[in-house]
Design an enzyme around this catalytic site. Structure first.
Site, mmCIF file in Angstrom:
data_model
loop_
_atom_site.group_PDB
_atom_site.id
_atom_site.type_symbol
_atom_site.label_atom_id
_atom_site.label_comp_id
_atom_site.label_asym_id
_atom_site.label_seq_id
_atom_site.Cartn_x
_atom_site.Cartn_y
_atom_site.Cartn_z
ATOM 1 N N SER A 262 0.847 -1.194 0.000
ATOM 2 C CA SER A 262 0.000 0.000 0.000
ATOM 3 C C SER A 262 0.882 1.243 0.000
ATOM 4 O O SER A 262 2.093 1.155 0.148
ATOM 5 C CB SER A 262 -0.874 0.004 1.250
ATOM 6 O OG SER A 262 -0.070 0.338 2.367
ATOM 7 N N LYS A 263 0.238 2.380 -0.124
ATOM 8 C CA LYS A 263 0.972 3.646 -0.123
ATOM 9 C C LYS A 263 1.771 3.826 1.156
ATOM 10 O O LYS A 263 2.927 4.215 1.147
ATOM 11 C CB LYS A 263 -0.022 4.796 -0.239
ATOM 12 C CG LYS A 263 -0.056 5.347 -1.634
ATOM 13 C CD LYS A 263 -0.730 6.666 -1.672
ATOM 14 C CE LYS A 263 -0.074 7.437 -2.783
ATOM 15 N NZ LYS A 263 -0.780 8.422 -3.401
ATOM 16 N N ARG A 264 1.104 3.543 2.275
ATOM 17 C CA ARG A 264 1.724 3.750 3.573
ATOM 18 C C ARG A 264 2.989 2.899 3.732
ATOM 19 O O ARG A 264 3.926 3.261 4.419
ATOM 20 C CB ARG A 264 0.707 3.405 4.672
ATOM 21 C CG ARG A 264 1.057 3.889 6.053
ATOM 22 C CD ARG A 264 -0.103 3.605 7.004
ATOM 23 N NE ARG A 264 -0.663 2.258 6.808
ATOM 24 C CZ ARG A 264 -0.143 1.154 7.304
ATOM 25 N NH1 ARG A 264 0.936 1.210 8.034
ATOM 26 N NH2 ARG A 264 -0.710 -0.020 7.080
ATOM 27 N N GLY B 255 5.067 2.055 1.412
ATOM 28 C CA GLY B 255 6.171 2.363 0.515
ATOM 29 C C GLY B 255 5.822 2.409 -0.957
ATOM 30 O O GLY B 255 6.664 2.712 -1.779
#
Ligand code: GLU
Length: 440
Positions: A203-205, A207
């Site tokens: 996911s974005k969080r 990386g």
């Protein structure tokens, strides 16, 4: 293999270049370069609704920035619409495709199986019956990815298609289209997915962010490239982990890329970035952090430029060298070097070692001041100061009683390099100023 090897990176300009994208670009680049081949950049901009302004510039800029120079391109699919239309109509006239509400649909053979050899995965077989007829030219006149990518691969002489594994399931479509045109298949290598530490989609969080964000956070390009190269590949014969782009051109092997998802580990990136920061000269680090004041505030930037009276260029480099071993990201640098330039502000409680009373703290600082006053400017060096002060500290018994108030009075920080290194850099006058200020 006869003829020249050609690879391509074919992003859709639907956003800024992400980690997965730069890995695909890198593997394509490495494979082409190590075979003396060519690397093409193709912009797949046929899905007009998903275009993002500035995405192409970001993709081109990032590749150049990272040294992944392309030999051809950017080729934009939107500039070749006539070509796709002609080919789609050709299939209609051969009875292999048909018009369907303004679009052209390809007749997918729905029996038998297709088989192809993937460089990473070996032989793959998929049944055709899972596939339906599919659109190759949309009613807006733009081709779909299914048609456009393979037309371009064919026409630009791409020999190796290296891309994400999400395209494997559509291989029957691509193979059927190649057969319909009477074209030879290129070789395929489908890269493993990127996963988080729980082996789920990244996911974005965790990386999966734009490469530009990593740069802004203070990761070095060399570290990012090295890290990304190891997302799915590592040398088969060694545990080596540090590779420059040039090393990678020599060492990378497409057939050693793993099939299983590659776990993205931010801690490893931090470790690797620290390694690259340590390999970089202090002067270069200063160059990297100062433009645009990205990692340091304007005042600190001015101070580095104009230098407080007690700091020379050499001393500034010494400061960087001192902090380098403890840096994971360039963005941490401002907080770490700040106190050398500006008299630190801190809570006086910080000066207290264990259960020392206020009087004991004053006494400790005074005895340090007394010793330091006797030292000549010339002898005000780390070695000399260490000798003198350690002797005194041993006499007292618990070293911290002398050294903790001293170091915190100089740095205003719980954690910092040791007091001797700091005094060596600050010099006698600034050191005494700070110690006397701590007594107030
Ligand atoms: N435009 C496709 C993507 O961005 C390219 C896939 C391919 O390399 O064939 O995923």
């Amino acid at each position: 293999m006869t003829g020249q090897i050609k690879t391509r990176f074919a992003p859709s300009p639907t956003g800024f270049l992400h980690v997965g994208g730069i890995r695909t670009a890198l593997y394509n680049y490495l494979f082409a370069k190590q075979h003396g081949g060519k690397f093409i950049l193709r912009i797949e901009d046929t899905d007009r609704a998903r275009l993002v302004e500035g995405a192409e510039e970001n993709i081109v800029g990032t590749l150049k920035d990272f040294g992944l120079d392309f030999d051809e391109g950017p080729n934009r699919q939107s500039e070749n619409l006539e070509k796709y239309k002609k080919l789609a109509e050709e299939l209609v006239s051969k009875g292999l495709a048909y018009a369907d509400e303004g679009a052209i649909r390809f007749k997918m053979p729905n029996e038998g199986t297709i088989e192809f050899t993937d460089i990473i995965r070996g032989k793959i077989e998929i049944e055709n019956k899972l596939q339906e007829d599919f659109v190759i030219l949309k009613s807006d006149g733009y081709p779909t990815y299914n048609l456009a990518h393979l037309v371009d691969d064919h026409e630009t002489g791409v020999t190796h298609v290296i891309r994400g594994e999400e395209f494997i399931s559509s291989m029957p479509k691509y193979i059927a289209l190649h057969r319909a045109f009477g074209w030879e298949l290129p070789q395929y290598a489908h890269l493993p997915l990127l996963l988080n530490s729980k082996r789920a989609k990244l996911s974005k969080r965790e990386g999966d962010v734009a490469v530009k964000d990593f740069l802004e956070q203070g990761y070095l390009k060399e570290a990012i490239i090295n890290f990304v190269a190891l997302l799915g590949w590592h040398p088969s014969q060694s545990d080596r982990e540090l590779f420059s782009l040039e090393d990678l051109i020599k060492e990378f092997r497409l057939e050693d890329v793993q099939k299983a998802g590659a776990v993205f580990d931010l801690q490893k990136l931090d470790w690797m970035n620290g390694e690259y920061i340590r390999k970089t000269s202090p002067r270069k680090i200063l160059e990297l952090v100062r433009p645009n004041n990205k990692y340091i505030d304007d005042q600190l930037d001015d101070m580095i430029k104009n230098k407080p009276a007690f700091l020379s260029d050499e001393k500034i480099e010494q400061i960087i060298a001192l902090e380098q071993p403890r840096l994971k990201k360039l963005s941490e640098i401002g907080d770490k070097i700040d106190f050398f330039f500006r008299t630190p502000e801190y809570d006086k409680e910080l000066l207290r070692w264990k259960t020392m009373t206020d009087d004991e703290i004053k006494k400790s600082l005074n005895s340090a001041i007394q010793i330091l006053q006797e030292v000549s400017e010339k002898n005000f060096t780390k070695e000399e100061l260490e000798k003198l002060l350690l002797k005194k500290a041993e006499e007292i018994g618990d070293r911290g009683t002398l050294l903790w108030p001293l170091r915190t009075a100089l740095s205003g920080k719980k954690a910092s390099p040791g007091p001797f290194e700091i005094m060596d850099i600050l010099g006698k006058e600034e050191t005494l100023l700070r110690l006397n200020k701590a007594l107030l």
